[in-house]
Each structure stands twice: as structure tokens, then as C-alpha cells.
Design an enzyme around this catalytic site. Sequence first.
Site, PDB file in Angstrom:
ATOM      1  N   TRP A  37       0.818  -1.225   0.000  1.00  0.00           N
ATOM      2  CA  TRP A  37       0.000   0.000   0.000  1.00  0.00           C
ATOM      3  C   TRP A  37       0.845   1.265   0.000  1.00  0.00           C
ATOM      4  CZ3 TRP A  37      -4.670  -1.028   3.867  1.00  0.00           C
ATOM      5  CH2 TRP A  37      -5.374  -2.143   3.403  1.00  0.00           C
TER       6      TRP A  37
ATOM      7  N   HIS B  70      12.720  -2.729  -1.021  1.00  0.00           N
ATOM      8  CA  HIS B  70      11.886  -2.213  -2.111  1.00  0.00           C
ATOM      9  C   HIS B  70      12.663  -1.125  -2.859  1.00  0.00           C
ATOM     10  CE1 HIS B  70       8.714  -0.145  -4.280  1.00  0.00           C
ATOM     11  NE2 HIS B  70       8.059  -1.287  -4.206  1.00  0.00           N
TER      12      HIS B  70
ATOM     13  N   GLY C 152       4.743   1.608 -11.004  1.00  0.00           N
ATOM     14  CA  GLY C 152       3.911   2.803 -11.001  1.00  0.00           C
ATOM     15  C   GLY C 152       3.891   3.542 -12.332  1.00  0.00           C
TER      16      GLY C 152
ATOM     17  N   GLY D 211       1.288  -2.808  -6.260  1.00  0.00           N
ATOM     18  CA  GLY D 211       1.249  -1.487  -5.630  1.00  0.00           C
ATOM     19  C   GLY D 211      -0.094  -0.822  -5.877  1.00  0.00           C
ATOM     20  N   GLY D 212      -0.141   0.036  -6.882  1.00  0.00           N
ATOM     21  CA  GLY D 212      -1.337   0.845  -7.180  1.00  0.00           C
ATOM     22  C   GLY D 212      -2.643   0.065  -7.154  1.00  0.00           C
TER      23      GLY D 212
HETATM   24  P1  PGA Z   1       2.918  -0.796  -8.843  1.00  0.00           P
HETATM   25  O1  PGA Z   1       3.954  -0.979  -7.645  1.00  0.00           O
HETATM   26  O2  PGA Z   1       2.067  -2.023  -8.891  1.00  0.00           O
HETATM   27  O3  PGA Z   1       2.143   0.446  -8.500  1.00  0.00           O
HETATM   28  O4  PGA Z   1       3.725  -0.626 -10.097  1.00  0.00           O
HETATM   29  C1  PGA Z   1       4.566  -2.218  -7.395  1.00  0.00           C
HETATM   30  C2  PGA Z   1       5.505  -2.113  -6.225  1.00  0.00           C
HETATM   31  O5  PGA Z   1       6.162  -1.080  -6.080  1.00  0.00           O
HETATM   32  O6  PGA Z   1       5.626  -3.048  -5.416  1.00  0.00           O
END
Ligand code: PGA
Length: 251
Positions: free
Chosen positions: A10, A95, A173, A234-235
Amino acid sequence: MRKPFIAGNWKMNKTAEEAAGLAGKIKENVGNFEEVDILICPPYTSLLAAGQAVKDSLIELGAQNMHWENSGAFTGEVSPQMVKESGCKFVIAGHSERRKYFSETNQEVNKKIKAAISAGLLPIVCIGETLEQREQKKEREVVEKQLKEGFDSLPEEDLGKITVAYEPVWAIGTGKTASGEQAEEMHSFIREWFKNAYSSQTAEKLRLLYGGSVKPGNIKELISKENIDGALVGGASLKADDFTEIVKNSA
Ligand code: PGA
């Protein structure tokens, strides 16, 4: 046979109240879904609320980071025991946003992996190259160095507690996902590295997640690949419906 694993990162989103709402919806949708291991990683301050919201379900809780020391004068940091006490079973280490914005090194990632295991936490170790490194065709070299230094002197018996997430930085992202082939190529390289560094048996059991713009629409192709065992999302993990669909599409 490796069980699919979908983890939601998140990042710096969702207050405690918002986190409880989102976690509650995810629980409603897939709280009893047995085919896939499901993890949510809210920010520290929302861990308790989110944990409460997924109580009595199969959904696990994780933190996004932690320090490797158990206590001390490290202003602003959170220890492995604090993470554990907040209800976490997992913790993300290394990360790319930690590496980029907070200058986290492979050596620090190594300490975090070991500290997590000592505290009884299961680390999800992130690796991956930047766009520049890929353009220079150095992606394997970079990933290999991250593995070599990140897993330095880690005993084989601890490998069973680890998940590795390959996240090409250029895909995070950005909406640009690595193609199934691109991701599989790197995943098979990573599994081969573990075979050589440890053993075939250990490498075959290790779950390798892909991360970088994973959406309901691309997860099927990714997870159909031999060496892709799930995703770090992520998103799309911030929307209960998208996350649910990603989980269901991984089964
Ligand atoms: P994302 O991020 O799905 O928004 O590209 C993935 C992550 O950073 O773990």
C-alpha cells in the site's frame, strides 16, 4: 507445486480508518479464498487497524520496511519486534523506493533479511534493475549483485522463509509492465542463481513474485509463466475490486 501468492504494497497510502475500510472489503471478497496466499502491507500506523479488519480470515499482514536493530537510538525507525507485535507475519525488504529515496544498500537489505528471520518474520526481498541499467543491458549483472550481496551468508535452511520479488524499477507505477516473456526470462535467471548458490531443491520451492504495474488484466499472462508464482502489487492493491480480481485471476 508452489502456491500462488499475491501481496499488496500500500506504500504511503491509507490512514488507519481508510485502511480498516479497504482491508474489510478485501476480507469480504477473498477472506476465505484458499487457492492463493494473500497479504496486505499497510503503512505502520495502519497495521493494527488493518489487522483487526482482517482478523479471522486467511489474509495475512505485513510491514513495508523495518530497521535491523532490536532497539536503540534510531530516530524514526521501527524494529523487527515492533513489526511483529503489530500483527505482521511478513516484512518487505529492499523495495526499490527504499533503495532510491532512502539510499538503502544491498548490505542493509542483508541485515534486514537476517533480523526479520531472527524475529520470526518472513521477508519479501525486492530486487530489480532501473531503466538505464536495462538499456545498458546490465539487468542480469545488477540483479545478480543484489542477490549475491543481499543473501550473503544466509543459511540454506532460512531460504524456506523467504519470498523474492523481481520488480523492474521501470515498470513500477509507470503502467509499463514487463511482458510475460521479459519477466519469465529474469525469473528463470533468478531461480537458476538460487540453484547454484544453494540447491535445486531449495530453489524449486522458492516463490518468485513479479512486481511492476500488475493489474487484473495482465496477471493471468504473468502467472501462467513457469517461474512466476505471484505478484507484489502497488497501485492496484489500493482498490478492493482490482486487488480481488488479481487474487482470483491468480488461482
Ligand atoms: P505498482 O507498484 O504495482 O504500483 O507498479 C509495485 C511495487 O512497487 O511493489
